[in-house]
Design an enzyme around this catalytic site. Structure first.
Site, PDB file in Angstrom:
ATOM      1  CD  GLU A   6     -25.255  -9.500 -43.060  1.00 29.02           C
ATOM      2  OE1 GLU A   6     -25.100  -8.322 -42.654  1.00 29.02           O
ATOM      3  OE2 GLU A   6     -24.345 -10.207 -43.493  1.00 29.02           O
ATOM      4  CG  LEU A   7     -29.232  -4.360 -45.506  1.00 28.60           C
ATOM      5  CD1 LEU A   7     -30.380  -3.379 -45.464  1.00 28.60           C
ATOM      6  CD2 LEU A   7     -28.844  -4.669 -46.940  1.00 28.60           C
ATOM      7  N   GLY A  31     -25.130  -6.629 -48.536  1.00 28.93           N
ATOM      8  CA  GLY A  31     -24.395  -5.503 -49.118  1.00 28.93           C
ATOM      9  C   GLY A  31     -24.726  -4.230 -48.372  1.00 28.93           C
ATOM     10  CB  SER A  32     -24.260  -0.725 -49.332  1.00 28.33           C
ATOM     11  OG  SER A  32     -24.977  -0.720 -50.543  1.00 28.33           O
ATOM     12  CD  GLU A  49     -20.855  -0.883 -42.585  1.00 24.62           C
ATOM     13  OE1 GLU A  49     -21.559  -0.538 -43.555  1.00 24.62           O
ATOM     14  OE2 GLU A  49     -20.797  -2.058 -42.179  1.00 24.62           O
ATOM     15  CD1 TRP A 102     -17.156  -5.532 -52.554  1.00 23.91           C
ATOM     16  CD2 TRP A 102     -15.700  -5.933 -50.906  1.00 23.91           C
ATOM     17  NE1 TRP A 102     -17.122  -4.424 -51.756  1.00 23.91           N
ATOM     18  CE2 TRP A 102     -16.225  -4.644 -50.734  1.00 23.91           C
ATOM     19  CE3 TRP A 102     -14.760  -6.403 -49.983  1.00 23.91           C
ATOM     20  CZ2 TRP A 102     -15.868  -3.814 -49.674  1.00 23.91           C
ATOM     21  CZ3 TRP A 102     -14.398  -5.581 -48.927  1.00 23.91           C
ATOM     22  CH2 TRP A 102     -14.943  -4.300 -48.779  1.00 23.91           C
ATOM     23  CE  LYS A 121     -24.418  -8.363 -58.664  1.00 22.19           C
ATOM     24  NZ  LYS A 121     -22.956  -8.238 -58.823  1.00 22.19           N
ATOM     25  N   PRO A 122     -22.322 -12.567 -57.857  1.00 22.33           N
ATOM     26  CG  PRO A 122     -20.296 -13.454 -58.641  1.00 22.33           C
ATOM     27  CD  PRO A 122     -21.772 -13.370 -58.963  1.00 22.33           C
ATOM     28  CB  ALA A 123     -19.036  -8.241 -55.136  1.00 16.97           C
ATOM     29  CB  CYS A 128     -21.674  -6.025 -42.010  1.00 16.47           C
ATOM     30  SG  CYS A 128     -21.779  -7.764 -42.367  1.00 16.47           S
TER      31      CYS A 128
HETATM   32  P1  ADP Z   1     -20.460  -2.555 -51.244  1.00 14.82           P
HETATM   33  O1  ADP Z   1     -20.547  -1.088 -51.003  1.00 14.82           O
HETATM   34  O2  ADP Z   1     -20.051  -3.348 -50.086  1.00 14.82           O
HETATM   35  O3  ADP Z   1     -19.761  -2.922 -52.527  1.00 14.82           O
HETATM   36  P2  ADP Z   1     -22.963  -2.929 -52.576  1.00 14.82           P
HETATM   37  O4  ADP Z   1     -24.295  -2.897 -51.918  1.00 14.82           O
HETATM   38  O5  ADP Z   1     -22.662  -1.859 -53.565  1.00 14.82           O
HETATM   39  O6  ADP Z   1     -21.943  -3.004 -51.386  1.00 14.82           O
HETATM   40  O7  ADP Z   1     -22.707  -4.311 -53.298  1.00 14.82           O
HETATM   41  C1  ADP Z   1     -23.177  -5.560 -52.815  1.00 14.82           C
HETATM   42  C2  ADP Z   1     -23.661  -6.387 -53.983  1.00 14.82           C
HETATM   43  O8  ADP Z   1     -24.782  -5.716 -54.560  1.00 14.82           O
HETATM   44  C3  ADP Z   1     -22.649  -6.549 -55.100  1.00 14.82           C
HETATM   45  O9  ADP Z   1     -22.789  -7.827 -55.681  1.00 14.82           O
HETATM   46  C4  ADP Z   1     -23.078  -5.472 -56.090  1.00 14.82           C
HETATM   47  O10 ADP Z   1     -22.694  -5.761 -57.411  1.00 14.82           O
HETATM   48  C5  ADP Z   1     -24.579  -5.554 -55.946  1.00 14.82           C
HETATM   49  N1  ADP Z   1     -25.299  -4.351 -56.385  1.00 14.82           N
HETATM   50  C6  ADP Z   1     -24.893  -3.072 -56.373  1.00 14.82           C
HETATM   51  N2  ADP Z   1     -25.836  -2.266 -56.877  1.00 14.82           N
HETATM   52  C7  ADP Z   1     -26.884  -3.048 -57.247  1.00 14.82           C
HETATM   53  C8  ADP Z   1     -28.170  -2.826 -57.829  1.00 14.82           C
HETATM   54  N3  ADP Z   1     -28.577  -1.612 -58.149  1.00 14.82           N
HETATM   55  N4  ADP Z   1     -28.984  -3.898 -58.027  1.00 14.82           N
HETATM   56  C9  ADP Z   1     -28.577  -5.137 -57.689  1.00 14.82           C
HETATM   57  N5  ADP Z   1     -27.388  -5.411 -57.148  1.00 14.82           N
HETATM   58  C10 ADP Z   1     -26.542  -4.386 -56.922  1.00 14.82           C
END
Ligand code: ADP
Length: 481
Positions: free
Chosen positions: A250-251, A228-229, A385, A151, A175-177, A284
């Protein structure tokens, strides 16, 4: 509800989730409802994958010039609609509008860049050992690509994945957040306007675990690009193993920012402000540890405190805002937890150190920009982080010592250093175990430069000529003649 429900874009059509579920999107600054989206699952994801798979045959074999035309058109449309897109980002994320505009222009630039890069996917011929053989090496698109985005940069994260994937000849589902889907919906309206053939680019809105499970289990998906994370990145990497799906990640990051005794302290303070407080510290590549040489630590801290206390914190939609809210309650809780943990373990608060309350702040997830000293390695903020507007100041004595401390992290995305000594500016970056180093530069990212990390910050690079590589396979053809 009068609000129109925003739909997904699959196979060139706007559709609602099979489940009929919806999700509300709220402003993190005011809590007000700003949109409702359809919220799907694996079934909608499968449809998008099937559409992308069916479209791949033609898109993957179209000429680069044909693909390039669509990308250029999309870039122009994003540019034309930049103000509206920036307003959506400011509303759903709380990002200051000026930053949001910069982000939108960055996205337009990415599409423009990859419209050109599409034409530069060169093959090679290699001299053979044998007089009657010829070696040709060619690049081909990997295939159906799933892009999963966070996001914190609702449009540019999508652009940095979609643009090179499409340029390479891959078809895509995005697939966006959950926190920021409205920006993507608007981008897909522009994708429709740009006239991309149906199925080439698809938007899936839905529950992350269910969407993710279908993406990872479906053999038609050949490549997953994720930002993402680190925790979710590791999960996806494990799931990718069964089918040897191509992945790039890219984490998280934990950037050190080093101020040497020979630095221009005003320039360093400005650089720090940018690298720490942009997007309220939710990047990040944000500074997470500030190392200052002991001989200039007090002077530098003073400059930072003065600058920080002047910062305007508020709703991103307000043009004066420099620092917006955190994205949600969990984000705010984590930042406050890092501050409390540091205080309990002996940190001193130079400014901030608490949630902002009173007046309009009561409705949002606002944290006062915070500067801490007397930091020790046991504090969470030194290794985890923070993703918020908090600066822990750590002093050091020698170059060797600070390089070792800077590298003592599981992450390796971005690092920063400020010095006026040319040798040091050349020497130190070589020793930093980070994918991006800003030397006298608090904001190093550009479209044409490689972006990505070492260690648990992931692998693969986005941006420039490197960004397209992850969407290409290398094929060797041996000719007997
Ligand atoms: P943040 O902690 O920054 O929200 P996330 O890694 O949870 O980071 O989210 C980054 C993206 O990954 C978002 O689009 C989220 O919906 C998606 N996401 C979270 N969990 C999963 C999962 N188990 N499988 C696929 N995508 C996921």
């Amino acid at each position: 509800m009068t609000e129109q429900i925003k739909r997904m874009y699959i196979n060139g059509e706007w559709v609602e989730a099979e489940s009929g579920n919806t999700l509300e999107v709220k402003s993190p600054a005011t809590g007000e409802l700003i949109g409702v989206i359809t919220y799907g699952d694996g079934r909608d994801t499968k449809k998008a994958i099937d559409a992308a798979d069916a479209a791949f045959k033609e898109w993957g074999s179209a000429t680069a010039r044909e693909r390039s035309k669509y990308l250029s058109e999309l870039s122009a449309l994003i540019h034309k609609n930049r103000n509206e897109l920036a307003e959506i980002i400011a509303a759903e994320l709380g990002k200051p509008i000026r930053e949001a505009k910069g982000e939108v222009l960055g996205a337009a630039d990415n599409f423009a860049w990859y419209a050109e890069e599409a034409k530069r996917v060169y093959g090679e011929t290699v001299p053979s050992t044998f007089p009657n053989k010829r070696i040709h090496v060619m690049k081909q698109p990997v295939g159906v690509t799933a892009a999963i985005t966070p996001w914190n940069f609702p449009i540019n994260m999508a652009a940095r994945k979609i643009a090179p994937a499409l340029a390479a000849g891959c078809t895509v589902l995005l697939k966006p957040a959950e926190a920021t889907p409205l920006t993507s919906v608007r981008v897909f309206e522009l994708i429709e306007e740009a006239g991309f053939p149906k199925g080439v680019v698809n938007l899936v809105l839905g529950e992350p675990q269910k969407v993710g499970a279908e993406i990872m289990a479906n053999k038609k998906v050949r490549k997953v690009t994720f930002t993402g994370s680190t925790a979710v990145g590791k999960l996806l990497m494990r799931q990718a193993a069964d089918q040897m799906k191509r992945v790039s990640f890219e984490l998280g990051g934990h950037a050190p920012f080093i101020v040497f005794e020979d630095a221009d302290l005003d320039a360093a303070a400005n650089g720090l402000f940018e690298s720490k407080y942009r997007n309220a510290g939710q990047m990040c590549i944000c500074t997470n540890r500030l190392y200052v040489h002991e001989s200039v630590a007090d002077e530098f801290a003073q400059k930072l405190v003065e600058r920080t206390q002047k910062a305007v914190v508020g709703d991103g939609r307000n043009p004066e805002t420099e620092i917006g809210p955190l994205v949600n309650q969990a984000g705010l809780d984590k930042v406050l937890d890092h501050i409390e943990d540091a205080k309990a373990k002996g940190a001193k608060v130079l400014t901030g150190g608490h949630r902002l309350t009173g007046g309009e702040y009561d409705q949002g997830f606002f944290c006062a920009p915070t500067i801490l000293t007397d930091i020790n390695p046991d504090m969470k903020i030194v290794s985890e982080e923070t993703f918020g507007p908090v600066v822990p100041i750590i002093t050091f004595k020698t170059e060797e010592e600070v390089i070792e401390a800077a590298n003592a992290s599981d992450f390796g995305l971005a690092a920063y250093m400020y010095s006026q000594n040319v040798s040091r500016c050349l020497r130190v970056p070589e020793k930093l175990e980070y994918g991006i180093v800003g030397v006298n530069d608090g904001s190093p990212t550009q479209t044409q430069a490689p972006f990505g990390g070492f260690k648990e910050s992931g692998f693969g690079r986005e941006g420039g000529k490197w960004g397209i590589e992850g969407f290409l396979e290398t094929k060797f053809v041996s000719y007997g003649i």
